[in-house]
Design an enzyme around this catalytic site. Structure first.
Site, PDB file in Angstrom:
ATOM      1  N   ASP A  45     -13.212  -9.302 -22.908  1.00 19.07           N
ATOM      2  CA  ASP A  45     -12.996  -9.094 -21.482  1.00 19.07           C
ATOM      3  C   ASP A  45     -12.567  -7.659 -21.197  1.00 19.07           C
ATOM      4  OD1 ASP A  45     -10.431  -9.246 -22.490  1.00 19.07           O
ATOM      5  OD2 ASP A  45      -9.772 -10.875 -21.172  1.00 19.07           O
ATOM      6  N   SER A  46     -12.447  -6.873 -22.256  1.00 15.88           N
ATOM      7  CA  SER A  46     -12.260  -5.425 -22.110  1.00 15.88           C
ATOM      8  C   SER A  46     -13.402  -4.807 -21.310  1.00 15.88           C
ATOM      9  CB  SER A  46     -12.167  -4.756 -23.485  1.00 15.88           C
ATOM     10  OG  SER A  46     -13.247  -5.149 -24.324  1.00 15.88           O
ATOM     11  N   ASP A  84     -14.418 -13.791 -25.264  1.00 18.92           N
ATOM     12  CA  ASP A  84     -13.134 -14.000 -24.597  1.00 18.92           C
ATOM     13  C   ASP A  84     -13.236 -14.995 -23.448  1.00 18.92           C
ATOM     14  OD1 ASP A  84     -11.101 -12.523 -25.838  1.00 18.92           O
ATOM     15  OD2 ASP A  84     -11.758 -10.656 -24.909  1.00 18.92           O
ATOM     16  N   LYS A 112     -12.191 -16.961 -27.706  1.00 11.66           N
ATOM     17  CA  LYS A 112     -10.870 -16.358 -27.941  1.00 11.66           C
ATOM     18  C   LYS A 112     -10.013 -16.504 -26.696  1.00 11.66           C
ATOM     19  CE  LYS A 112     -10.121 -11.776 -28.273  1.00 11.66           C
ATOM     20  NZ  LYS A 112      -9.014 -11.548 -27.287  1.00 11.66           N
ATOM     21  N   GLU A 114      -5.840 -15.745 -25.186  1.00 14.05           N
ATOM     22  CA  GLU A 114      -4.572 -15.056 -25.391  1.00 14.05           C
ATOM     23  C   GLU A 114      -3.408 -15.990 -25.098  1.00 14.05           C
ATOM     24  OE1 GLU A 114      -6.336 -10.798 -23.698  1.00 14.05           O
ATOM     25  OE2 GLU A 114      -4.432 -11.575 -22.934  1.00 14.05           O
ATOM     26  N   GLU A 181      -2.454  -7.917 -31.917  1.00 16.83           N
ATOM     27  CA  GLU A 181      -2.623  -6.648 -31.200  1.00 16.83           C
ATOM     28  C   GLU A 181      -1.300  -5.914 -31.029  1.00 16.83           C
ATOM     29  OE1 GLU A 181      -4.669  -4.627 -27.266  1.00 16.83           O
ATOM     30  OE2 GLU A 181      -4.995  -6.760 -27.675  1.00 16.83           O
TER      31      GLU A 181
END
Length: 265
Positions: A45-46, A84, A112, A114, A181
């Site tokens: 999602d960067s 993501d 993925k 978070e 991270e």
């Protein structure tokens, strides 16, 4: 060429061999990375920052993640692709199941997400329904509005204990991989040794099982020319794209990158 799967990464961990991963968002770069030897690609999602020009990953939508996942899968049919789940797309189990299904059907091998202890139940539910999950702890960019800024994680004892507990809980919930991270390297090393699942580090020292970087950072094409201190521009010595990717893979596999200059203590 043989398709890469999750258990290929487990074998590398068992053999104490490091592996390089990178983000990609389109078929052309995904194909180039695959041809140069990358076997694990993150559709991150960067893209909200690198492709769309936002100041964070928060605005990214699930439909956009699906679109870019499809593009990357077409370019790299044999790569292991992690996609993501974007901000608020896994806020409850039903949303997590529905949106994970969309990413898997778009070509992802793993989704993925978070978060720490609160995502454990979600990971468990996804795992029991045959959806492989990669966890992500430490600095979590989707939480930028809560964190205020991008801070190094694990520098005090309470944080270190919390992060270790989160890592163990995520593994016990059934996650197949874990991204660490911006965690101090001593702690990321301890987490990597404690877990049976492979860890993938970004800004977390050289002892994680794998490394991941944003492709724009690796290629020195970031907005305003700035890259994070934990990253490296592999085109800096006037290397072309292909040589830069080869060098990135070589330095990761030989534990030359990240160096102390790209790690936190």
């Amino acid at each position: 060429m043989k398709k890469t799967n999750i258990y290929d990464l487990y074998k590398l961990k068992e053999q104490n061999k490091k592996f390089a991963s990178i983000t990609a968002y389109d078929a052309t770069f995904a194909n180039l990375f695959f041809k140069k030897g990358i076997r694990t690609i993150l559709v991150g999602d960067s893209l909200g920052m690198t492709i769309q020009g936002h100041s964070s990953t928060v605005p990214v939508k699930i439909d956009e993640m699906m679109y870019h996942t499809k593009c990357v899968r077409r370019g790299a049919p044999s790569c292991l692709i992690i996609s993501d789940l974007p901000f608020m797309s896994y806020n409850n189990i039903n949303d997590a199941l529905n949106n994970s299904k969309k990413l898997i059907q778009s070509g992802a091998n793993i989704v993925k997400l978070e978060g720490g202890l609160w995502v454990s139940d979600i990971i468990h539910e996804l795992n029991t329904r045959s959806i492989p999950v990669c966890g992500h702890i430490g600095l979590t960019p989707q939480s930028i509005n809560m964190q205020g800024s991008y801070k190094i994680q694990g520098r005090n004892n309470n944080d270190a204990i919390r992060l270790m507990e989160e890592a163990i809980s995520i593994e016990e919930s059934g996650a197949k991989l874990l991204v660490l991270e911006c965690i101090i390297q001593k702690l990321s090393n301890n987490i990597t040794k404690k877990l049976n699942i492979p860890t993938i580090g970004i800004g977390s020292g050289k002892k994680t099982d794998g490394q991941i970087l944003v492709m724009q950072d690796v290629l020195g094409i970031t907005i305003e020319g700035k890259i994070p201190s934990f990253s490296k521009n592999f085109t800096k010595n006037k290397f072309g794209i292909e040589k830069a990717i080869e060098l990135y893979i070589e330095e990761v596999e030989n534990e030359l990158f990240p160096s102390e200059n790209h790690s936190f203590n």
